[in-house]
Design a protein around this motif. Sequence first.
Motif, mmCIF file in Angstrom:
data_model
loop_
_atom_site.group_PDB
_atom_site.id
_atom_site.type_symbol
_atom_site.label_atom_id
_atom_site.label_comp_id
_atom_site.label_asym_id
_atom_site.label_seq_id
_atom_site.Cartn_x
_atom_site.Cartn_y
_atom_site.Cartn_z
ATOM 1 N N GLU A 246 -7.580 -1.207 12.666
ATOM 2 C CA GLU A 246 -6.306 -1.694 12.125
ATOM 3 C C GLU A 246 -6.480 -2.183 10.684
ATOM 4 O O GLU A 246 -5.632 -1.939 9.834
ATOM 5 C CB GLU A 246 -5.754 -2.813 13.009
ATOM 6 C CG GLU A 246 -4.441 -3.385 12.536
ATOM 7 C CD GLU A 246 -3.316 -2.353 12.434
ATOM 8 O OE1 GLU A 246 -2.420 -2.552 11.588
ATOM 9 O OE2 GLU A 246 -3.325 -1.361 13.167
ATOM 10 N N LYS A 247 -7.588 -2.849 10.390
ATOM 11 C CA LYS A 247 -7.851 -3.314 9.025
ATOM 12 C C LYS A 247 -7.996 -2.135 8.063
ATOM 13 O O LYS A 247 -7.487 -2.171 6.942
ATOM 14 C CB LYS A 247 -9.117 -4.179 8.981
ATOM 15 C CG LYS A 247 -8.944 -5.547 9.584
ATOM 16 C CD LYS A 247 -10.237 -6.317 9.517
ATOM 17 C CE LYS A 247 -10.116 -7.658 10.198
ATOM 18 N NZ LYS A 247 -11.395 -8.394 10.191
ATOM 19 N N LEU A 248 -8.699 -1.094 8.502
ATOM 20 C CA LEU A 248 -8.858 0.106 7.666
ATOM 21 C C LEU A 248 -7.506 0.762 7.404
ATOM 22 O O LEU A 248 -7.205 1.149 6.274
ATOM 23 C CB LEU A 248 -9.790 1.114 8.350
ATOM 24 C CG LEU A 248 -11.269 0.772 8.355
ATOM 25 C CD1 LEU A 248 -12.028 1.719 9.282
ATOM 26 C CD2 LEU A 248 -11.839 0.848 6.953
ATOM 27 N N ARG A 249 -6.700 0.899 8.445
ATOM 28 C CA ARG A 249 -5.387 1.514 8.308
ATOM 29 C C ARG A 249 -4.524 0.720 7.341
ATOM 30 O O ARG A 249 -3.870 1.274 6.461
ATOM 31 C CB ARG A 249 -4.684 1.624 9.670
ATOM 32 C CG ARG A 249 -3.381 2.429 9.610
ATOM 33 C CD ARG A 249 -2.451 2.107 10.759
ATOM 34 N NE ARG A 249 -2.021 0.724 10.801
ATOM 35 C CZ ARG A 249 -1.139 0.157 9.954
ATOM 36 N NH1 ARG A 249 -0.615 0.855 8.982
ATOM 37 N NH2 ARG A 249 -0.803 -1.114 10.087
ATOM 38 N N ALA A 250 -4.549 -0.604 7.467
ATOM 39 C CA ALA A 250 -3.738 -1.464 6.600
ATOM 40 C C ALA A 250 -4.198 -1.375 5.143
ATOM 41 O O ALA A 250 -3.375 -1.299 4.230
ATOM 42 C CB ALA A 250 -3.800 -2.908 7.094
ATOM 43 N N PHE B 86 -2.185 3.370 -0.827
ATOM 44 C CA PHE B 86 -1.295 4.510 -1.045
ATOM 45 C C PHE B 86 0.153 4.088 -1.275
ATOM 46 O O PHE B 86 0.956 4.873 -1.767
ATOM 47 C CB PHE B 86 -1.442 5.532 0.083
ATOM 48 C CG PHE B 86 -2.776 6.224 0.029
ATOM 49 C CD1 PHE B 86 -3.098 7.055 -1.038
ATOM 50 C CD2 PHE B 86 -3.735 6.009 1.001
ATOM 51 C CE1 PHE B 86 -4.337 7.667 -1.127
ATOM 52 C CE2 PHE B 86 -4.971 6.630 0.934
ATOM 53 C CZ PHE B 86 -5.274 7.454 -0.131
ATOM 54 N N ASP B 87 0.471 2.822 -0.982
ATOM 55 C CA ASP B 87 1.771 2.257 -1.344
ATOM 56 C C ASP B 87 1.727 1.628 -2.736
ATOM 57 O O ASP B 87 2.669 0.961 -3.160
ATOM 58 C CB ASP B 87 2.206 1.205 -0.322
ATOM 59 C CG ASP B 87 2.661 1.809 0.988
ATOM 60 O OD1 ASP B 87 2.952 3.022 1.020
ATOM 61 O OD2 ASP B 87 2.720 1.077 1.996
ATOM 62 N N GLU C 247 -9.535 0.154 -10.789
ATOM 63 C CA GLU C 247 -9.204 1.206 -11.755
ATOM 64 C C GLU C 247 -7.691 1.410 -11.808
ATOM 65 O O GLU C 247 -7.113 1.528 -12.897
ATOM 66 C CB GLU C 247 -9.902 2.510 -11.360
ATOM 67 C CG GLU C 247 -9.672 3.652 -12.318
ATOM 68 C CD GLU C 247 -10.419 4.914 -11.920
ATOM 69 O OE1 GLU C 247 -10.334 5.883 -12.704
ATOM 70 O OE2 GLU C 247 -11.065 4.959 -10.859
ATOM 71 N N SER C 248 -7.056 1.432 -10.667
ATOM 72 C CA SER C 248 -5.605 1.627 -10.613
ATOM 73 C C SER C 248 -4.843 0.452 -11.215
ATOM 74 O O SER C 248 -3.719 0.620 -11.686
ATOM 75 C CB SER C 248 -5.157 1.858 -9.164
ATOM 76 O OG SER C 248 -5.729 3.050 -8.661
ATOM 77 N N LEU C 249 -5.456 -0.717 -11.203
ATOM 78 C CA LEU C 249 -4.847 -1.895 -11.819
ATOM 79 C C LEU C 249 -5.105 -1.936 -13.330
ATOM 80 O O LEU C 249 -4.649 -2.852 -14.015
ATOM 81 C CB LEU C 249 -5.390 -3.170 -11.167
ATOM 82 C CG LEU C 249 -4.890 -3.447 -9.757
ATOM 83 C CD1 LEU C 249 -5.726 -4.536 -9.084
ATOM 84 C CD2 LEU C 249 -3.419 -3.850 -9.784
ATOM 85 N N GLY C 250 -5.847 -0.956 -13.843
ATOM 86 C CA GLY C 250 -6.134 -0.911 -15.276
ATOM 87 C C GLY C 250 -7.295 -1.792 -15.695
ATOM 88 O O GLY C 250 -7.494 -2.033 -16.880
#
Length: 146
Positions: free
Chosen positions: A26-30, A36-37, A71-74
């Motif tokens: 469940e932790k991995l899924r979250a 991805f959100d 990286e996605s946060l810059g």
Amino acid sequence: MRERLAALLLAALLLPAGAMAQADTEKLRAAKALFFDRQYAEAREAWQAIGASGRGADAQAALYWVARCSESLGESERALAEYAAYLAVRPADRTLVEEAKTSRVALTVKLAKAGKTQHLAVVRDALADPSRTVRYFAALQMAALG
């Protein structure tokens, strides 16, 4: 009677392990859903918690995903260091290793274009990487520097 008691004791010992595996799943899924959100800060926290659990391949992969979130946060310099930390544990997942190496090259070139050239050794080292993909990517990125 003894056999029944032993079976109950065994079931009691195994039940928490099953519940623990369910919680880990469940932790991995979250964590994946948050990434991805595009909720990168929250995803990074979730992946850090998974990594802190210290369990095998999931903990190794968590290091990679923490770097991807940064990286996605810059946060390029932070991500560069986090990818290095991931590679330092010598993970088994070749695909993620290759992704981490190419990401490090891209981040280094991005930083160099912004005037921060202290990490250029990353690109030079990638030119000699065993992976053809990493070598070719590094060569293309080096050429882009001019």
